[in-house]
Design a protein around this motif. Structure first.
Motif, PDB file in Angstrom:
ATOM      1  N   VAL A 158     -12.865  -4.560  -5.271  1.00  0.00           N
ATOM      2  CA  VAL A 158     -11.772  -3.828  -4.627  1.00  0.00           C
ATOM      3  C   VAL A 158     -11.532  -2.578  -5.465  1.00  0.00           C
ATOM      4  O   VAL A 158     -10.996  -2.661  -6.580  1.00  0.00           O
ATOM      5  CB  VAL A 158     -10.481  -4.680  -4.541  1.00  0.00           C
ATOM      6  CG1 VAL A 158      -9.355  -3.869  -3.906  1.00  0.00           C
ATOM      7  CG2 VAL A 158     -10.729  -5.956  -3.760  1.00  0.00           C
ATOM      8  N   ASP A 168     -10.014   1.235  -6.625  1.00  0.00           N
ATOM      9  CA  ASP A 168      -8.637   1.734  -6.700  1.00  0.00           C
ATOM     10  C   ASP A 168      -8.248   2.512  -5.447  1.00  0.00           C
ATOM     11  O   ASP A 168      -7.080   2.588  -5.110  1.00  0.00           O
ATOM     12  CB  ASP A 168      -8.416   2.576  -7.960  1.00  0.00           C
ATOM     13  CG  ASP A 168      -9.365   3.749  -8.074  1.00  0.00           C
ATOM     14  OD1 ASP A 168     -10.397   3.772  -7.378  1.00  0.00           O
ATOM     15  OD2 ASP A 168      -9.087   4.651  -8.887  1.00  0.00           O
ATOM     16  N   GLU A 169      -9.223   3.079  -4.739  1.00  0.00           N
ATOM     17  CA  GLU A 169      -8.955   3.771  -3.477  1.00  0.00           C
ATOM     18  C   GLU A 169      -9.814   3.116  -2.394  1.00  0.00           C
ATOM     19  O   GLU A 169     -11.039   3.104  -2.508  1.00  0.00           O
ATOM     20  CB  GLU A 169      -9.303   5.255  -3.583  1.00  0.00           C
ATOM     21  CG  GLU A 169      -8.380   6.015  -4.514  1.00  0.00           C
ATOM     22  CD  GLU A 169      -8.693   7.502  -4.533  1.00  0.00           C
ATOM     23  OE1 GLU A 169      -9.170   8.040  -3.511  1.00  0.00           O
ATOM     24  OE2 GLU A 169      -8.460   8.112  -5.583  1.00  0.00           O
ATOM     25  N   PRO A 170      -9.176   2.556  -1.361  1.00  0.00           N
ATOM     26  CA  PRO A 170      -9.957   1.877  -0.321  1.00  0.00           C
ATOM     27  C   PRO A 170     -10.902   2.843   0.392  1.00  0.00           C
ATOM     28  O   PRO A 170     -10.542   3.973   0.688  1.00  0.00           O
ATOM     29  CB  PRO A 170      -8.896   1.330   0.633  1.00  0.00           C
ATOM     30  CG  PRO A 170      -7.641   2.037   0.310  1.00  0.00           C
ATOM     31  CD  PRO A 170      -7.754   2.565  -1.085  1.00  0.00           C
ATOM     32  N   LEU A 200      -2.133   3.163   4.041  1.00  0.00           N
ATOM     33  CA  LEU A 200      -2.837   2.848   2.797  1.00  0.00           C
ATOM     34  C   LEU A 200      -2.789   1.347   2.515  1.00  0.00           C
ATOM     35  O   LEU A 200      -3.793   0.737   2.138  1.00  0.00           O
ATOM     36  CB  LEU A 200      -2.247   3.637   1.622  1.00  0.00           C
ATOM     37  CG  LEU A 200      -2.885   3.366   0.258  1.00  0.00           C
ATOM     38  CD1 LEU A 200      -4.378   3.672   0.272  1.00  0.00           C
ATOM     39  CD2 LEU A 200      -2.178   4.186  -0.821  1.00  0.00           C
ATOM     40  N   LYS A 226      -5.194  -0.514   4.787  1.00  0.00           N
ATOM     41  CA  LYS A 226      -6.567  -0.305   4.320  1.00  0.00           C
ATOM     42  C   LYS A 226      -6.858  -1.186   3.107  1.00  0.00           C
ATOM     43  O   LYS A 226      -7.921  -1.792   3.008  1.00  0.00           O
ATOM     44  CB  LYS A 226      -6.798   1.169   3.957  1.00  0.00           C
ATOM     45  CG  LYS A 226      -6.840   2.090   5.153  1.00  0.00           C
ATOM     46  CD  LYS A 226      -7.029   3.527   4.731  1.00  0.00           C
ATOM     47  CE  LYS A 226      -7.062   4.439   5.944  1.00  0.00           C
ATOM     48  NZ  LYS A 226      -7.265   5.846   5.573  1.00  0.00           N
ATOM     49  N   GLN A 227      -5.910  -1.252   2.191  1.00  0.00           N
ATOM     50  CA  GLN A 227      -6.116  -2.040   0.976  1.00  0.00           C
ATOM     51  C   GLN A 227      -6.262  -3.533   1.314  1.00  0.00           C
ATOM     52  O   GLN A 227      -7.102  -4.221   0.745  1.00  0.00           O
ATOM     53  CB  GLN A 227      -4.963  -1.807  -0.006  1.00  0.00           C
ATOM     54  CG  GLN A 227      -5.217  -2.316  -1.387  1.00  0.00           C
ATOM     55  CD  GLN A 227      -6.221  -1.487  -2.175  1.00  0.00           C
ATOM     56  OE1 GLN A 227      -7.014  -0.738  -1.634  1.00  0.00           O
ATOM     57  NE2 GLN A 227      -6.203  -1.641  -3.476  1.00  0.00           N
ATOM     58  N   ARG A 228      -5.465  -4.019   2.243  1.00  0.00           N
ATOM     59  CA  ARG A 228      -5.576  -5.419   2.659  1.00  0.00           C
ATOM     60  C   ARG A 228      -6.940  -5.699   3.296  1.00  0.00           C
ATOM     61  O   ARG A 228      -7.550  -6.751   3.058  1.00  0.00           O
ATOM     62  CB  ARG A 228      -4.436  -5.777   3.618  1.00  0.00           C
ATOM     63  CG  ARG A 228      -3.125  -5.943   2.868  1.00  0.00           C
ATOM     64  CD  ARG A 228      -1.881  -5.914   3.724  1.00  0.00           C
ATOM     65  NE  ARG A 228      -1.893  -6.753   4.892  1.00  0.00           N
ATOM     66  CZ  ARG A 228      -1.067  -6.576   5.917  1.00  0.00           C
ATOM     67  NH1 ARG A 228      -0.185  -5.590   5.922  1.00  0.00           N
ATOM     68  NH2 ARG A 228      -1.115  -7.383   6.955  1.00  0.00           N
ATOM     69  N   PRO A 250      -5.578  -2.927  -8.089  1.00  0.00           N
ATOM     70  CA  PRO A 250      -5.531  -3.470  -6.731  1.00  0.00           C
ATOM     71  C   PRO A 250      -4.198  -3.346  -6.029  1.00  0.00           C
ATOM     72  O   PRO A 250      -4.135  -3.518  -4.808  1.00  0.00           O
ATOM     73  CB  PRO A 250      -5.878  -4.947  -6.941  1.00  0.00           C
ATOM     74  CG  PRO A 250      -5.414  -5.235  -8.320  1.00  0.00           C
ATOM     75  CD  PRO A 250      -5.677  -3.976  -9.099  1.00  0.00           C
ATOM     76  N   LEU A 309       0.088  -1.317  -1.860  1.00  0.00           N
ATOM     77  CA  LEU A 309       0.583  -2.590  -1.303  1.00  0.00           C
ATOM     78  C   LEU A 309       2.079  -2.726  -1.569  1.00  0.00           C
ATOM     79  O   LEU A 309       2.563  -2.440  -2.659  1.00  0.00           O
ATOM     80  CB  LEU A 309      -0.147  -3.768  -1.944  1.00  0.00           C
ATOM     81  CG  LEU A 309      -1.626  -3.898  -1.613  1.00  0.00           C
ATOM     82  CD1 LEU A 309      -2.227  -5.101  -2.343  1.00  0.00           C
ATOM     83  CD2 LEU A 309      -1.853  -4.042  -0.126  1.00  0.00           C
TER      84      LEU A 309
END
Length: 194
Positions: free
Chosen positions: A106, A108-110, A162, A165-167, A186, A190
């Motif tokens: 994962v 730092d930027e998705p 954002l 996207k992270q999820r 991570p 979130l």
């Protein structure tokens, strides 16, 4: 030592039921006298460490300490100048495909494909890992439920916040049940509930 396989003939580490054919033994992460330099600057100097299965390990330090460089070498985005990095016994330089089958990442930027839906992105990742279709479908459904993606899984990724996207990237990183999960900052994007 693990045996390297010719390109395209690497068996997926999981059987048809999704269980590891052979559980990785020994350390799941190994840095053996790793050094990484950029021109005259040494970012990482003679790093040796072995992290056993089941451990939670964090890299902490000030800016410029080599944390990002170390993570990038661990996930195969950078090669060490000297030394070796292994994941589940597979050398990331000599046998990157086998190493990556045991690794989830994962960043730092998705990083997503904006013109794919979340579900299509998960199918793309499953295909990249060579997962059997029935297993991939079950795992995609599992991660969509686990990360509460159902409300937007069929929308284009370009419409995601954002946090969404992270999820999705978290779900993708766990799709193949990796032995090693690498998280680079991570919690960016979130909310506390996520």
């Amino acid at each position: 030592r693990r045996v390297s396989h010719p390109a395209g003939e690497i068996p997926h580490p999981c059987d048809e039921a999704g269980k590891y054919r052979q559980e990785p033994s020994g350390p799941v992460i190994e840095f053996d006298h790793v050094t990484r330099t950029y021109a005259a600057k040494r970012a990482v100097s003679d790093l040796s460490l072995a992290i056993p299965r089941g451990e939670l390990f964090a890299l902490l330090g000030p800016n410029g300490a080599g944390k990002t460089t170390t993570i990038r070498m661990l996930v195969g985005l950078l090669r060490p100048t000297r030394g070796s990095v292994r994941v589940c016994g597979y050398d990331l330089v000599k046998d990157p495909r086998s190493a990556h089958l045991h690794l989830g990442y994962v960043p730092d930027e998705p990083c997503l494909y904006d013109k794919l839906t979340g579900r299509e992105f998960l199918w793309f990742i499953a295909d990249m890992f060579g997962m059997p279709r029935h297993l991939a479908g079950d795992r995609i459904d599992r991660e969509i439920e686990h990360f509460e993606l159902a409300d937007f899984a069929d929308d284009l990724a370009e419409s995601y916040s954002l946090g969404m996207k992270q999820r999705l990237v978290f779900a993708a990183s766990l799709l193949h049940d990796p032995a090693v999960l690498v998280l680079d900052e991570p919690m960016v994007g979130l909310d506390p509930r996520s």
